[in-house]
Design an enzyme around this catalytic site. Structure first.
Site, PDB file in Angstrom:
ATOM      1  N   ARG A   1       0.913  -1.004  -0.019  1.00 19.51           N
ATOM      2  CA  ARG A   1       0.145  -0.208   0.043  1.00 19.51           C
ATOM      3  C   ARG A   1       1.019   1.071   0.251  1.00 19.51           C
ATOM      4  O   ARG A   1       1.271   1.540   0.694  1.00 19.51           O
ATOM      5  CB  ARG A   1      -1.155   0.464   1.114  1.00 19.51           C
ATOM      6  CG  ARG A   1      -2.137   0.954   1.147  1.00 19.51           C
ATOM      7  CD  ARG A   1      -2.691   0.963   2.562  1.00 19.51           C
ATOM      8  NE  ARG A   1      -3.531  -0.097   2.307  1.00 19.51           N
ATOM      9  CZ  ARG A   1      -4.179  -0.753   3.479  1.00 19.51           C
ATOM     10  NH1 ARG A   1      -3.491  -0.048   4.212  1.00 19.51           N
ATOM     11  NH2 ARG A   1      -4.640  -1.816   3.541  1.00 19.51           N
TER      12      ARG A   1
ATOM     13  N   CYS B   1     -14.672  -3.991  -0.434  1.00 15.64           N
ATOM     14  CA  CYS B   1     -13.665  -3.837  -0.466  1.00 15.64           C
ATOM     15  C   CYS B   1     -13.115  -5.009  -1.334  1.00 15.64           C
ATOM     16  O   CYS B   1     -13.376  -5.531  -2.162  1.00 15.64           O
ATOM     17  CB  CYS B   1     -13.285  -3.636   0.553  1.00 15.64           C
ATOM     18  SG  CYS B   1     -13.821  -5.776   1.658  1.00 15.64           S
TER      19      CYS B   1
ATOM     20  N   ARG C   1      -2.249   5.892   9.793  1.00 13.44           N
ATOM     21  CA  ARG C   1      -1.942   5.794   8.123  1.00 13.44           C
ATOM     22  C   ARG C   1      -2.664   6.544   7.616  1.00 13.44           C
ATOM     23  O   ARG C   1      -2.231   7.492   7.732  1.00 13.44           O
ATOM     24  CB  ARG C   1      -2.854   4.693   7.939  1.00 13.44           C
ATOM     25  CG  ARG C   1      -2.567   3.443   9.247  1.00 13.44           C
ATOM     26  CD  ARG C   1      -3.661   2.269   8.917  1.00 13.44           C
ATOM     27  NE  ARG C   1      -2.886   0.497   9.398  1.00 13.44           N
ATOM     28  CZ  ARG C   1      -3.319   0.323   9.658  1.00 13.44           C
ATOM     29  NH1 ARG C   1      -4.599  -0.187   8.469  1.00 13.44           N
ATOM     30  NH2 ARG C   1      -3.698  -0.917  10.050  1.00 13.44           N
TER      31      ARG C   1
ATOM     32  N   CYS D   1     -15.946  -9.292   5.536  1.00  7.79           N
ATOM     33  CA  CYS D   1     -15.890  -9.491   7.094  1.00  7.79           C
ATOM     34  C   CYS D   1     -16.114  -8.368   7.443  1.00  7.79           C
ATOM     35  O   CYS D   1     -17.056  -6.703   7.319  1.00  7.79           O
ATOM     36  CB  CYS D   1     -14.177 -10.060   7.095  1.00  7.79           C
ATOM     37  SG  CYS D   1     -13.208  -8.439   6.870  1.00  7.79           S
TER      38      CYS D   1
ATOM     39  N   LYS E   1      -6.864   6.975  12.318  1.00  8.10           N
ATOM     40  CA  LYS E   1      -6.643   7.232  11.099  1.00  8.10           C
ATOM     41  C   LYS E   1      -7.814   8.848  11.011  1.00  8.10           C
ATOM     42  O   LYS E   1      -7.968   8.882  11.928  1.00  8.10           O
ATOM     43  CB  LYS E   1      -8.133   6.669  10.198  1.00  8.10           C
ATOM     44  CG  LYS E   1      -7.662   5.235   9.932  1.00  8.10           C
ATOM     45  CD  LYS E   1      -8.928   4.326   9.622  1.00  8.10           C
ATOM     46  CE  LYS E   1      -8.425   3.150   8.717  1.00  8.10           C
ATOM     47  NZ  LYS E   1      -9.113   1.874   8.097  1.00  8.10           N
TER      48      LYS E   1
ATOM     49  N   LYS F   1      -4.094   0.437  14.646  1.00  7.95           N
ATOM     50  CA  LYS F   1      -4.322   1.744  13.762  1.00  7.95           C
ATOM     51  C   LYS F   1      -4.970   2.906  13.914  1.00  7.95           C
ATOM     52  O   LYS F   1      -5.903   3.090  14.719  1.00  7.95           O
ATOM     53  CB  LYS F   1      -4.562   1.262  12.339  1.00  7.95           C
ATOM     54  CG  LYS F   1      -6.352   0.832  12.054  1.00  7.95           C
ATOM     55  CD  LYS F   1      -7.050   0.048  11.270  1.00  7.95           C
ATOM     56  CE  LYS F   1      -8.313  -0.191  11.093  1.00  7.95           C
ATOM     57  NZ  LYS F   1      -8.643  -1.720  10.253  1.00  7.95           N
TER      58      LYS F   1
ATOM     59  N   CYS G   1     -13.737  -2.641   5.843  1.00  8.73           N
ATOM     60  CA  CYS G   1     -12.747  -1.430   4.829  1.00  8.73           C
ATOM     61  C   CYS G   1     -13.376  -0.613   4.501  1.00  8.73           C
ATOM     62  O   CYS G   1     -13.253   0.210   4.279  1.00  8.73           O
ATOM     63  CB  CYS G   1     -11.606  -2.693   4.474  1.00  8.73           C
ATOM     64  SG  CYS G   1     -10.316  -2.969   5.457  1.00  8.73           S
TER      65      CYS G   1
ATOM     66  N   CYS H   1      -7.411 -11.185   1.046  1.00 10.36           N
ATOM     67  CA  CYS H   1      -7.619 -10.667   1.896  1.00 10.36           C
ATOM     68  C   CYS H   1      -7.219 -11.833   2.824  1.00 10.36           C
ATOM     69  O   CYS H   1      -8.586 -12.772   3.063  1.00 10.36           O
ATOM     70  CB  CYS H   1      -8.933 -10.027   2.280  1.00 10.36           C
ATOM     71  SG  CYS H   1      -8.775  -9.278   4.010  1.00 10.36           S
TER      72      CYS H   1
END
Length: 577
Positions: A85, A442, A154, A487, A221, A219, A491, A448
């Site tokens: 990424r 996603c 991120r 899932c 954001k 994480k 995302c 994934c």
């Protein structure tokens, strides 16, 4: 005496914390044994501990799940590959950078580029031996992947609304400054991927003044939004800055919101999505300091024992929003101004086709279904964007809805860009329904490792079936936001959508209804663990009812709540009620 991790006001033995905390502390500032793993010729994989560390470098180890069973039968290891990424603050790249990205994707990856829901690129299908050449290729065009993943801040996103190109420029600058300020300071990335000589063998050579040696609990954001367009879903961010313009249309500052996040786990009521709360206003020159202090607050008080409770949304709900604001202001050394009134958000979608911004330049927003840039029969998308990048000297901007803006096209060059778009069949804003233009998925299968069901490969066909229902109900020209994730981690931000889907197993999904059209409300579980037949049978009568009974200007998300199909979600803690 046990080793401890110490940040700010807390000090706790590492052996009482989640194992990931020990792994970060012992990693020699994100080095681990990554270099040794890359050099191991007998496997296409790296160790699980190093896999955790490479996330901080923007890299995930994956395998092709379509091939798992066959390779198992052949007694072969999984078809290991890696996702890379790119870090791309505010989603802006030059056309020269695009050409290098395109070349790297065709040389080392699976011949596609993936535009993500965080306004950047992903390469998929990169083999271990091609990781360094790919990252070094990015470096040569002034791009990198540091902190695009991992327990750190991120990629920083910002509204890409072409109507507001002057304001976008200011937010882009702030996004770059915040991103640079919050980057990890370790030299591990440069040593491992760019072959720079290690400065010293001891950890004393590195210092992480913001993160410390165990970085963040999870994480983090950050996003900048400019009303009336909430194209970044600002309330889903850990930290959001909402631009407030003065009477002259200039940037006055930002309302600050904290505590958003989408991830959750099925059948775990203590996990839930949450929308951020507005806590005050800051001046543009205060943004970087506010961002740093919020990050350090989460660093010090985020849950390092239970990773399912480690995002900042849970920190705020555990300690209280008032406490959080008071502690933030203590660290800032001043109080935030009260939140300012500003123009309200009206939608969270993109505006397609040609739009003229300030200064007379033109911007063309191109729909890219689920963000996948590739050539396929009848739509040579990757080739077209490559040819455009060779003649267009402006920018490409990515959106958080996985689309692309051919930005800053001078008036005299618009005809040439238009001709290339038409020649490749990309003048596509009228051939797609509003439903498809407001859909997003996603990646999910086959790459994934968390995916439980299809998403990117399946949503287009489900949208086609829903389009037929919409047309039959007389709603073909109506927009409804629809999001799908493979899932529960969210995302694609499915818990904000008016119709959201999260994978439960092969061909099975949870269905959520009632999100806000401009990202202002979470949705509610409507159907649990159902397949396509049950989905269509349930949604068809509701869509027909919406066509008959909706009020003037009423969105689908508002309607399903008023009609009693679901109750409104008032807070994250209310999501599982």
């Amino acid at each position: 005496m046990s080793d401890t991790q110490s940040h700010g006001d807390i000090s706790r033995p590492l052996d009482e914390l989640h194992p990931n905390e020990r792994g970060k502390a012992d990693s020699h500032y994100l080095r681990g044994t990554i270099a040794e793993g890359l050099a191991a010729p007998i496997t296409g994989a790296i160790s699980e501990e190093d896999n955790k560390l490479t996330k901080f470098h923007g890299i995930y180890m994956q395998d092709d799940r379509d091939l798992r069973d066959e390779r198992r039968r052949q007694k072969l290891e999984p078809a290991y590959q890696f996702m890379i990424r790119v870090r791309l603050p505010a989603g802006v790249c030059t056309t020269d950078q695009w050409l290098r990205l395109d070349e790297l994707a065709r040389t080392y990856a699976n011949r596609t580029l993936r535009i993500t829901t965080r306004q950047t690129f992903q390469f998929h299908g990169v083999l271990k031996g091609n990781l360094k050449p790919t990252i070094q290729g990015l470096h040569r065009t002034l791009l990198d992947t540091l902190a695009a993943c991992g327990d750190d801040n991120r990629g920083v996103v910002a509204s890409a609304n072409p109507h507001q190109s002057a304001l976008h420029s200011q937010m882009h600058d702030l996004a770059r400054r915040v991103s640079a300020h919050l980057l990890p300071r370790t030299r591990a990335y440069h040593e491992i991927w760019l072959d720079e000589q290690q400065v010293a063998s001891s950890e004393a050579a590195d210092e992480e003044p913001i993160y410390g040696r165990t970085y963040l609990p999870r994480k983090f954001k950050i996003g900048f939004a400019a009303p009336p367009t909430n194209d970044i879903d600002v309330y889903s961010q850990d930290l959001g800055f909402i631009a407030i313009a003065d009477d002259a249309g200039e940037l006055a500052g930002f309302n600050v919101c904290v505590g958003g996040g989408m991830g959750r786990t099925d059948n775990e009521p203590k996990t839930y999505p949450r929308l951020a709360d507005v806590i005050g206003f800051c001046q543009p020159e205060q943004v970087v300091d506010v961002a740093e202090k919020v990050v350090t607050l989460q660093r010090d008080y985020g849950n390092r024992v239970d990773r399912s409770q480690a995002r900042m949304k849970y920190t705020i709900d555990r300690l209280g929003l008032d406490w959080f604001k008071d502690e933030l202001e203590r660290r800032l050394g001043h109080t935030l101004e009260p939140a300012h009134d500003g123009e309200a958000f009206t939608h969270n979608g993109d505006r397609y086709g040609w739009v003229q911004g300030v200064g007379g330049h033109w911007h063309y927003t191109l729909f890219i279904e689920n963000g996948r840039v590739r050539d396929r029969d009848g739509l040579p998308l990757m080739t077209a964007l490559r040819e455009l990048a060779r003649v267009h000297r402006g920018e490409y901007r990515l959106t958080c809805n996985q689309n692309l803006i051919i930005a800053n096209v001078p008036e005299k060059e618009r005809a040439a860009v238009d001709a290339l778009l038409k020649a490749h069949g990309l003048h596509n804003t009228t051939r797609h329904t509003p439903l498809r233009l407001h859909s997003m998925a996603c990646v999910a299968l086959p790459t994934c490792g968390l995916a439980m069901a299809e998403s990117e490969r399946y949503l287009p066909s489900l949208v086609s079936k829903l389009e037929a229902v919409m047309a039959d109900a007389g709603l073909a020209d109506n927009a409804i936001t629809i999001r799908m994730s493979g899932c529960p981690n969210g995302c694609s931000r499915p818990y904000i959508a008016e119709i959201g889907f999260t994978g439960r197993g092969p061909g099975k999904y949870n269905v959520y209804l009632g999100g806000g059209f401009h990202g202002q409300r979470l949705n509610r579980l409507f159907l649990n663990n159902v397949g396509e037949t049950e989905i269509l049978e349930a949604l068809e009568p509701i869509l027909h009812q919406y066509a008959r009974e909706r009020r003037q200007g009423e969105s689908f998300g508002d309607f399903v709540i008023r009609a009693g199909h679901v109750t409104a979600v008032t807070s994250g803690k209310d999501f599982n009620a």
